[in-house]
Write an enzyme that holds these catalytic residues in place. Structure first.
Site, PDB file in Angstrom:
ATOM      1  N   CYS A 154       0.901  -1.442  -0.046  1.00  0.00           N
ATOM      2  CA  CYS A 154       0.092   0.026   0.081  1.00  0.00           C
ATOM      3  C   CYS A 154       0.875   1.334   0.023  1.00  0.00           C
ATOM      4  CB  CYS A 154      -0.865   0.107   1.340  1.00  0.00           C
ATOM      5  SG  CYS A 154      -2.210  -1.275   1.102  1.00  0.00           S
ATOM      6  N   TYR A 155       1.923   1.306   0.358  1.00  0.00           N
ATOM      7  CA  TYR A 155       2.919   2.606   0.608  1.00  0.00           C
ATOM      8  C   TYR A 155       3.609   2.714  -0.726  1.00  0.00           C
ATOM      9  CZ  TYR A 155       6.934  -0.866   1.161  1.00  0.00           C
ATOM     10  OH  TYR A 155       7.816  -1.492   1.185  1.00  0.00           O
TER      11      TYR A 155
END
Length: 386
Positions: A154-155
């Protein structure tokens, strides 16, 4: 030299389904009563209203069903190879259509201007991949530099934007197309484990693109000046967010403790970002928090003493789209630029979280353009005179 996000474009697959529908289907597929109760609770408290998927049929007794009935009358889960085959087929048109729209809607940028393509995805593998297809299908120069950041989670939009910024600082003529594409629903599982049920309730499909260059946005246009980026690890959460490749898709570890771990550490993690610009928490009006789930937004807001409107964009994206892994924070940043009540120029602190437990952060300056300011001033004058 500064680098700017000139334009953000977002796109989702055509199939959308409500969270209520997803809850009903998951309860049908998993017969255990205790797990059914858990599913109802997770989906009701998710903060999600709908999600999108590239899967055209989950269980409609069609030839392409994702969960077909086997010879014993049971739902069969697709193998990792079958899931990845769907990724290979579906990722190409979505990536190419998104890139085409991003370039077409970015004033002053032509296809011939693109010097670098940076793609991000953690939900499938194929080579040639979406970076190659964007260049060939759009007729970009074969000399276009391309880079792919894979399996980060997600990052990953933050390393991609940091890379784009560095390219622009090294070459004032650079124009970088960043594309984050995730087809998370390809990894729905019927195992019934608590981690799997939690992941099933959150993840969705979507893609987002950003065009980055050394030029500020044209007069009257919105954009972001890219500031400081910072990465840190919270080792105590390493086992609470992780995944590996299994025989039936990706096996994910996603503990319900993740929001608490993030909340307990986020102030300290933010310190280098704010100190670099000699800012305090109160100096940041707007926050782009990756909406990994409602509890993550809640814990970040609680730990930083934020008002509801300061994370409103994150909640809106979660409600409308769910968690689309790396693409999600770009959806949030686009939503923030579209806010009509924000100032013409303001600092925005963005953050996202992933396996490790990794925290990626960036300080951006939103530029909303002269037209936005005029409209806002007219509304303020109308209110004052009322």
């Amino acid at each position: 030299m500064s680098a700017w996000i000139q334009h953000i474009e977002t796109m989702t697959p055509g199939l959308a389904y409500s969270q209520e529908y997803a809850s009903r289907k998951m309860q049908e597929w998993i017969g255990d009563e205790r797990r059914k109760r858990m599913i109802r609770m997770l989906y009701q408290k998710s903060g999600i209203a709908r999600r999108h998927s590239v899967i055209s049929s989950f269980d409609q007794n069609l030839p392409g069903d994702f969960f077909p009935i086997d010879g014993d009358g049971l739902r069969r889960e697709p193998t990792t190879a079958e899931r990845n085959s769907l990724y290979t087929r579906e990722s190409r048109p979505l990536a190419v259509d998104l890139a085409r729209a991003a370039i077409a809607k970015c004033p002053g940028i032509e296809r011939s201007d693109i010097t670098h393509v940076v793609t991000v995805s953690c939900t499938g593998f194929c080579n040639p991949g979406i970076d190659y297809h964007i260049i060939t299908d759009l007729g970009l120069s074969p000399a276009t530099e391309r880079y792919h950041l894979g399996f980060m989670g997600c990052y990953a939009a933050f390393p991609a934007l940091r890379m784009a910024k560095q390219f622009c600082q090294a070459d004032p003529q650079a124009v970088v197309l960043v594309v984050c594409l995730e087809l998370c629903t390809l990894h729905l599982q019927l195992s019934g484990s608590e981690d799997s049920l939690l992941a099933n309730s959150l993840f969705a499909d979507g893609a987002a693109a950003a065009i980055v260059s050394g030029r500020p946005p044209q007069a009257g246009r919105t954009g972001y000046r890219l500031g400081e980026f910072h990465s840190t690890l919270i080792p105590s959460g390493k086992a609470d967010m992780a995944w590996t490749i299994g025989d039936l898709g990706f096996d994910i570890s996603l503990s319900s403790y993740v929001p608490k771990i993030i909340g307990a550490n986020i102030r300290e993690a933010l310190r280098p970002v704010l100190d670099g610009r000699q800012l305090k928490l109160d100096d940041i009006r707007t926050w782009a928090v990756h909406p990994g789930g409602r509890a993550i937004i809640d814990k970040v807001a609680e730990s930083l003493d934020l008002e509801p409107e300061q994370v409103a964009a994150s909640r809106q994206v979660l409600q409308q789209y769910g968690n689309m892994s790396s693409a999600t924070v770009l959806f949030v940043l686009k939503q923030i630029l579209a806010q009509t009540d924000g100032p013409m120029r303001e600092p925005v602190c963005a953050m996202a979280f992933g396996p490790g437990l990794t925290v990626e952060m960036g300080l951006l300056e939103a530029e909303r353009g002269a037209g936005h300011g005029v409209n806002r001033r007219c509304r303020e004058e109308a209110v004052a005179g009322a």
